[in-house]
Write a protein that holds these residues in place. Structure first.
Motif, PDB file in Angstrom:
ATOM      1  N   LEU A   7      33.452  63.685  28.931  1.00 49.81           N
ATOM      2  CA  LEU A   7      32.054  63.550  28.003  1.00 49.81           C
ATOM      3  C   LEU A   7      31.038  64.379  28.546  1.00 49.81           C
ATOM      4  N   ARG A   8      30.935  64.193  29.942  1.00 52.83           N
ATOM      5  CA  ARG A   8      29.955  65.162  30.636  1.00 52.83           C
ATOM      6  C   ARG A   8      30.023  66.591  30.294  1.00 52.83           C
ATOM      7  N   ALA A   9      31.447  67.101  30.232  1.00 50.99           N
ATOM      8  CA  ALA A   9      31.772  68.467  29.989  1.00 50.99           C
ATOM      9  C   ALA A   9      31.396  68.805  28.345  1.00 50.99           C
ATOM     10  N   ARG A  10      31.102  67.759  27.496  1.00 53.95           N
ATOM     11  CA  ARG A  10      30.833  68.325  26.263  1.00 53.95           C
ATOM     12  C   ARG A  10      29.338  68.946  26.012  1.00 53.95           C
ATOM     13  N   THR A  11      29.215  69.881  25.083  1.00 47.69           N
ATOM     14  CA  THR A  11      27.965  70.261  24.774  1.00 47.69           C
ATOM     15  C   THR A  11      27.403  69.015  23.733  1.00 47.69           C
ATOM     16  N   PRO A  12      26.139  68.962  23.470  1.00 38.51           N
ATOM     17  CA  PRO A  12      25.642  68.016  22.396  1.00 38.51           C
ATOM     18  C   PRO A  12      26.274  68.212  21.030  1.00 38.51           C
ATOM     19  N   THR A  13      26.636  69.459  20.822  1.00 37.28           N
ATOM     20  CA  THR A  13      27.226  69.879  19.562  1.00 37.28           C
ATOM     21  C   THR A  13      28.504  69.220  19.396  1.00 37.28           C
ATOM     22  N   ARG A  14      29.510  69.584  20.438  1.00 36.89           N
ATOM     23  CA  ARG A  14      30.819  69.008  20.320  1.00 36.89           C
ATOM     24  C   ARG A  14      30.680  67.411  20.355  1.00 36.89           C
ATOM     25  N   ARG A  15      29.720  66.665  21.058  1.00 40.40           N
ATOM     26  CA  ARG A  15      29.705  65.231  21.169  1.00 40.40           C
ATOM     27  C   ARG A  15      29.484  64.749  19.712  1.00 40.40           C
ATOM     28  N   TRP A  16      28.525  65.432  19.119  1.00 31.85           N
ATOM     29  CA  TRP A  16      28.044  64.758  17.631  1.00 31.85           C
ATOM     30  C   TRP A  16      29.307  65.234  16.602  1.00 31.85           C
ATOM     31  N   VAL A  17      30.111  66.331  16.810  1.00 34.17           N
ATOM     32  CA  VAL A  17      30.860  66.740  16.157  1.00 34.17           C
ATOM     33  C   VAL A  17      32.286  65.686  16.314  1.00 34.17           C
ATOM     34  N   GLY A  18      32.430  65.242  17.607  1.00 34.90           N
ATOM     35  CA  GLY A  18      33.493  64.599  17.956  1.00 34.90           C
ATOM     36  C   GLY A  18      33.187  63.222  17.551  1.00 34.90           C
ATOM     37  N   GLY A  20      31.427  62.349  14.674  1.00 36.39           N
ATOM     38  CA  GLY A  20      31.647  62.387  13.268  1.00 36.39           C
ATOM     39  C   GLY A  20      32.985  62.501  12.751  1.00 36.39           C
ATOM     40  N   VAL A  21      33.872  63.276  13.763  1.00 36.53           N
ATOM     41  CA  VAL A  21      35.382  63.111  13.299  1.00 36.53           C
ATOM     42  C   VAL A  21      35.872  61.897  13.546  1.00 36.53           C
ATOM     43  N   TRP A  26      38.274  56.860  11.116  1.00 38.36           N
ATOM     44  CA  TRP A  26      37.861  55.305  11.095  1.00 38.36           C
ATOM     45  C   TRP A  26      38.102  54.928   9.545  1.00 38.36           C
ATOM     46  N   VAL A  27      37.050  55.531   8.980  1.00 36.54           N
ATOM     47  CA  VAL A  27      37.018  55.158   7.729  1.00 36.54           C
ATOM     48  C   VAL A  27      38.100  55.525   6.617  1.00 36.54           C
ATOM     49  N   VAL A  28      38.805  56.525   6.849  1.00 32.35           N
ATOM     50  CA  VAL A  28      40.082  56.888   6.123  1.00 32.35           C
ATOM     51  C   VAL A  28      41.103  56.122   6.633  1.00 32.35           C
ATOM     52  N   ALA A  29      41.454  55.649   7.855  1.00 33.61           N
ATOM     53  CA  ALA A  29      42.179  54.501   8.321  1.00 33.61           C
ATOM     54  C   ALA A  29      41.924  53.222   7.615  1.00 33.61           C
ATOM     55  N   TYR A  30      40.690  52.836   7.533  1.00 34.45           N
ATOM     56  CA  TYR A  30      40.313  51.638   7.067  1.00 34.45           C
ATOM     57  C   TYR A  30      40.672  51.336   5.526  1.00 34.45           C
ATOM     58  N   GLU A  31      40.489  52.681   4.839  1.00 32.66           N
ATOM     59  CA  GLU A  31      40.577  52.697   3.423  1.00 32.66           C
ATOM     60  C   GLU A  31      42.009  52.599   2.924  1.00 32.66           C
ATOM     61  N   LEU A  32      42.882  53.490   3.894  1.00 35.33           N
ATOM     62  CA  LEU A  32      44.280  53.730   3.559  1.00 35.33           C
ATOM     63  C   LEU A  32      45.187  52.249   4.068  1.00 35.33           C
TER      64      LEU A  32
END
Length: 350
Positions: A7-18, A20-21, A26-32
């Motif tokens: 987590l500490r090695a991540r940049t803010p962009t990578r953190r938020w993209v991660g 988001g993914v 989670w939503v896809v798994a719940y819906e499927l």
């Protein structure tokens, strides 16, 4: 590399993209979840959904994944949110003189969250861990399966405005009063200690002040892993029991021992309902069938309340976070309220 180091090695962009993914997955798994088990159990394996075996196997697989996903999502989000607010501040906001208001708000929140009794448990764990008073949280735990928009819509269509309004009002009163009573007995002493602990890097910390986003995300991940490790056997046992009794409709037993001629029909109906496991949508067809046979409405609604608010699988799942004393008090308070409402309904509705 540990979770904290990654987590500490991540940049803010990578953190938020991660994040988001992860949220999308989670939503896809719940819906499927339901379509997957519909296809696998019913189409591939070929089990009959109307049979006890087919419905039980489908129920176990679907509910296990659903509740696990709810646990992961709710615990992570609430852990991150509570890292911005101390336990003391949360209790001061919702406890003390505002406890009655907190119970009303918690019961109202339960109405708009259409969880079955076991699905409400992850939110209950998150609220308690966030420092919300146990009595207030109990109001949510009672109201969420008991009174929700699905039950209201079905009751309205089957029985009309009068019984529906009585049911909603009674359910909210049971949730609010039950939570107040449980708050007065200082139920916090009967919560397993790990629920109240805030951990980071495996260590209990006293304050979350000064933590960065990476620390807060790490706390969320660690809390999910920690709680899942502690409760997974109870989760499987509870849902497994629910799968065994899922779809069982005790019509003959009900008409024999909880008929109109028995003055103890309401408590008998509650005793019959507690071992069962269903949501309001699942139990209402049985309620309608029994009503057509002439059974009193109050007795039937007490039965439905017991099924959706006091299921045995829910008690098994709650056992990992609640001590037996609190489970016993919870069942006694809610059952007493349900029995009183059943007799009231029979008197009012004739």
């Amino acid at each position: 590399m540990s979770v904290a180091e990654r987590l500490r090695a991540r940049t803010p962009t990578r953190r938020w993209v991660g994040l988001g993914v992860a949220a999308v997955l989670w939503v896809v798994a719940y819906e499927l979840n339901r379509p997957l088990w519909d296809w696998l159990v019913l189409d591939v394996v070929g089990l009959d959904p109307a049979s006890r075996l087919g419905s039980g196997v489908h129920f176990f697989l679907y509910d296990t994944v659903k509740i696990a996903l709810l646990l992961v999502g709710i615990i992570f989000v609430i852990t991150v949110l509570r890292s911005f607010m101390s336990v003391e501040r949360t209790r001061a906001l919702l406890g003390g003189r505002r406890e009655g208001v907190g119970n009303v708000l918690a019961a109202g929140l339960g109405v708009v969250t259409p969880f079955c009794s076991c699905s409400a448990v992850p939110a209950f764990i998150g609220f308690v861990a966030a420092g919300v008073p146990v009595g207030v949280t109990m109001s949510f735990l009672i109201a969420s399966p008991l009174v929700n928009e699905i039950a209201i819509a079905l009751l309205l269509g089957l029985f009309g405005v009068g019984p529906t309004l009585l049911y909603v009002g009674a359910g909210l009163v049971i949730a609010i009063v039950g939570g107040l009573v449980l708050g007065r007995v200082h139920a916090e002493r009967w919560i397993e200690p790990f629920v109240f602990e805030t951990r980071l890097g495996g260590q209990v910390i006293d304050s979350t002040l000064g933590l960065g986003w990476d620390d807060r995300i790490q706390m969320g991940v660690e809390e999910v892993i920690s709680i899942l490790r502690k409760i997974w056997p109870y989760l499987l046992v509870g849902i497994g029991l629910g799968a065994v009794i899922h779809g069982w409709a005790p019509e003959e037993l009900f008409t024999r021992y909880a008929g109109a001629g028995n003055p103890l029909a309401v408590p008998v109906a509650v005793l019959i309902g507690v071992p069962l496991y269903s949501n309001a949508a699942g139990i209402l067809p049985l309620v309608e069938a029994l009503h057509d046979k002439g059974l009193p409405m109050g007795t039937l609604l007490a039965f439905m309340m017991a099924v959706v608010a006091l299921s045995l699988p829910e008690m098994i799942l709650l056992r990992r976070v609640l001590k037996p004393q609190l489970i016993a008090v919870f069942v006694a308070v809610v059952a007493t309220g349900i029995i009183a409402v059943g007799y009231l309904f029979n008197a009012v509705l004739g």
